[in-house]
Design a protein around this motif. Structure first.
Motif, mmCIF file in Angstrom:
data_model
loop_
_atom_site.group_PDB
_atom_site.id
_atom_site.type_symbol
_atom_site.label_atom_id
_atom_site.label_comp_id
_atom_site.label_asym_id
_atom_site.label_seq_id
_atom_site.Cartn_x
_atom_site.Cartn_y
_atom_site.Cartn_z
ATOM 1 N N GLY A 3 0.774 -1.236 0.000
ATOM 2 C CA GLY A 3 0.000 0.000 0.000
ATOM 3 C C GLY A 3 0.799 1.275 0.000
ATOM 4 N N THR A 31 -6.885 -4.727 -5.526
ATOM 5 C CA THR A 31 -6.593 -4.006 -4.289
ATOM 6 C C THR A 31 -5.105 -4.063 -3.995
ATOM 7 O OG1 THR A 31 -7.275 -3.757 -1.983
ATOM 8 C CG2 THR A 31 -6.949 -6.008 -2.776
ATOM 9 N N PHE A 32 -4.726 -3.521 -2.816
ATOM 10 C CA PHE A 32 -3.325 -3.485 -2.404
ATOM 11 C C PHE A 32 -3.191 -4.054 -0.992
ATOM 12 C CE2 PHE A 32 -3.953 0.028 -5.413
ATOM 13 C CZ PHE A 32 -2.997 -0.295 -6.368
ATOM 14 N N MET A 82 -2.548 -3.528 2.666
ATOM 15 C CA MET A 82 -2.711 -2.315 3.454
ATOM 16 C C MET A 82 -2.338 -2.490 4.932
ATOM 17 S SD MET A 82 -3.696 -0.073 1.297
ATOM 18 C CE MET A 82 -4.130 1.202 2.477
ATOM 19 N N GLY A 98 2.633 -1.760 4.855
ATOM 20 C CA GLY A 98 1.997 -2.847 4.128
ATOM 21 C C GLY A 98 3.050 -3.778 3.563
#
Length: 571
Positions: free
Chosen positions: A328, A395-396, A398, A423
């Motif tokens: 992230g 998504t990433f 996080m 992250g």
């Protein structure tokens, strides 16, 4: 595990006492509060009620909006041997506390931008459960941490007045639901030292049969750890960890000065569950024989063409080329290259590939995974995150550092003790819907090489490490260092072992050249270093065929092999 670039993945040859957490299924969720946890809660409450509330102060200081204590209580044993003799055997017990202090508010606090590390102070704690001694140590660390945070918060506010608007104006800290989960303390460390000293001597002594192997090290490390986390938000978590790891390293040098090495790593939850000695002897002898063969193998020339990466090599490839760029914090900041930031919900891999990171898995097909944990280092529960589905980025990874479009943690805030969590990857798992047998994959490699007019394709069997550059000021490149590489000739000649190969490239180009995979995922367990320190990770991937991969020659070195011949059996 200051900013640190490039980020890198290494085999466990770094010999770090990284622990693998026991999962919820491993232990019952009933445990009384420890004296250490009580001391942490008591001092945290006192600090929050006192800091910023001194009526005698000439100038009012800001009250922290967040305070946390994270303690690693660890016992470890390490022993090493070389050429049949012990070189070290040590045991230790440590308690280390990370105190995090945040001033301001989540939208803007003392950790903003380059000041992220200002929130953290690290100290050793007393090894006994003496409440007065524990409180006094925590008080000192909290006071020191508050001073650092105050100094940085003033700098942050000043910088905000003079700098241009940032690309990503996300907050500095996310709002999360505090968790309470008191798992039992990790079991006492039990290792039969006498037995393992003998096993290490026997394994390292095998290299005396190979005069060209001038260095070897057989290292056992076993640790048991309980991590405690409390915060002013109400979080209260303790989690056990335990791991045993055996690492065998050997080196040789070719006549032209090129240094060569091989590594074998074995991991389990405790030393008694590591492989039997017969298996370890077979692996050690095979490694030594391969080193001798590598010493006499030809050096490969720079190459750009089709190749197969074995499952282990493929796993490292995905960790370096893809995984780090999906963390992230790499999606915000003036220094980050942000390779995939603006590709959300767009294809970045072939449609037959999906990628998840699942630290909740303790094993994969019966084999332990180093990247397993129950709670991350910010007290958030570990979660499976589907990063890429059918080639499309979703998504990433996080931590509690928000980015545009993602304002919450997904349980991947990780750090080595003494570092601020960011992250990070846990267990990166690649799956494929376009699988072939190894025989079919090899046939496709030869066909692709013929199509491109190449005399051979390459097969990467084993891998040691790699690194990825993610900063904006440098080319968005990666490098992976293979250990065992073969030329696969199109005319039917036997495969030829070669040396001196390094895989290089840029991520977007490399990821889109994957043609197919095999149907047998393999595991790479290792230690990954980045700005939040060195942490245990795993990557799981099938072997893959790529239409084009670029290699360059490794640095060769100029030192000669040992001039004096080795003694024979101690004479």
């Amino acid at each position: 595990m200051p900013k640190y670039h490039p980020v890198s993945l290494l085999l466990a040859l770094a010999l770090l006492p990284a622990a693998r957490a026991a999962g919820p299924a491993d232990v019952p969720k009933t445990a009384p509060d420890s004296k250490l946890m009580t001391a942490l809660e008591t001092e945290l409450t006192r600090a929050m009620n006192t800091l910023g509330n001194d009526p005698a102060a000439k100038a009012k200081s800001p009250k922290p909006y967040f305070l946390s204590y994270a303690v690693a209580d660890a016992s470890s044993l390490t022993m090493s041997a070389q050429f049949g003799a012990l070189t070290s055997s040590n045991q230790s017990h440590t308690r280390t506390a990370d105190v995090q202090v945040r001033l301001g508010e989540p939208a803007l606090d003392n950790t903003h931008g380059d000041h992220r590390n200002s929130a953290l102070s690290t100290i050793p704690l007393p090894l006994t459960d003496d409440p007065a001694a524990l409180s006094r140590s925590l008080w000192y660390a909290t006071n020191r941490g508050y001073g650092r945070a105050l100094d940085s918060f003033l700098k942050v506010k000043t910088e905000q007045q003079v700098r241009a608007k940032e690309e990503d104006v996300s907050a500095d800290f996310s709002t999360e639901q505090p968790k309470t989960d008191m798992l039992p303390a990790s079991p006492a460390l039990t290792v039969d030292k006498a037995v393992w000293e003998g096993r290490l001597r026997e394994l390292s002594g095998l290299f005396k049969k190979f005069p060209d192997v001038f260095f070897n090290n057989v290292n056992l490390q076993a640790s048991t750890e309980t991590d405690y986390f409390v915060s002013s938000e109400g979080a209260k978590v303790s989690t056990p960890s335990h791991v045993a790891r055996l690492v065998i390293v050997a080196r040789t040098r070719a006549a032209d000065g090129m240094d060569l090495f091989r590594v074998e790593t074995f991991e389990s939850d405790e030393a008694g569950h590591l492989p039997e000695q017969k298996v370890l002897i077979e692996k050690t002898l095979a490694m030594a024989q391969n080193l001798v063969a590598l010493r006499n193998a030809p050096i490969t020339e720079p190459y750009n063409g089709p190749a197969i990466l074995s499952g282990r090599a493929s796993a490292v490839f995905f960790h370096e080329v893809l995984g780090h760029r999906l963390e992230g914090q790499r999606q915000r900041g003036d220094e980050e290259g942000q390779t995939f930031t603006r590709l959300l919900n767009k294809p970045i891999l072939p449609t037959f590939l999906s990628v998840a990171d699942d630290p909740t898995l303790a094993t994969f097909e019966g084999h332990p995974l180093s990247g397993h944990y129950v709670y991350d280092d910010e007290g958030q529960p570990a979660r499976r995150v589907d990063l890429i589905q059918d080639g499309v980025l979703k998504t990433f990874l996080m931590s509690r550092l928000p980015i545009a479009s993602f304002s919450h943690s997904n349980g991947h805030g990780r750090a080595e003790t003494g570092r601020m969590p960011t992250g990070r990857q846990g267990n990166l798992i690649v799956t494929s819907t376009k699988t072939e047998s190894d025989k079919a994959l090899r046939a496709q490699l030869i066909e692709e090489a013929k199509k491109q007019g190449k005399a051979y394709g390459l097969y990467f069997e084993d891998i040691s490490s790699g690194f990825a550059v993610t900063t904006r000021r440098s080319p968005q490149a990666f490098q992976v260092i293979p250990l065992v590489v073969y030329r696969v000739y199109v005319d039917g000649r036997p495969d030829e072992l070669v040396r001196g190969v390094s895989i290089v490239g840029t991520p977007q180009a490399a990821l889109n050249r994957i043609l197919a995979t095999n149907d047998k995922p393999d595991i790479f367990n290792g230690i990954c270093g980045a700005e939040s320190g060195s942490i245990p990770v795993s990557a799981v991937a099938p072997a893959m065929l790529v239409s084009e991969i670029e290699t360059q020659r490794q640095s060769q070195g100029i030192a000669r092999p040992p001039i004096l011949p080795p003694p024979s059996d101690g004479k």
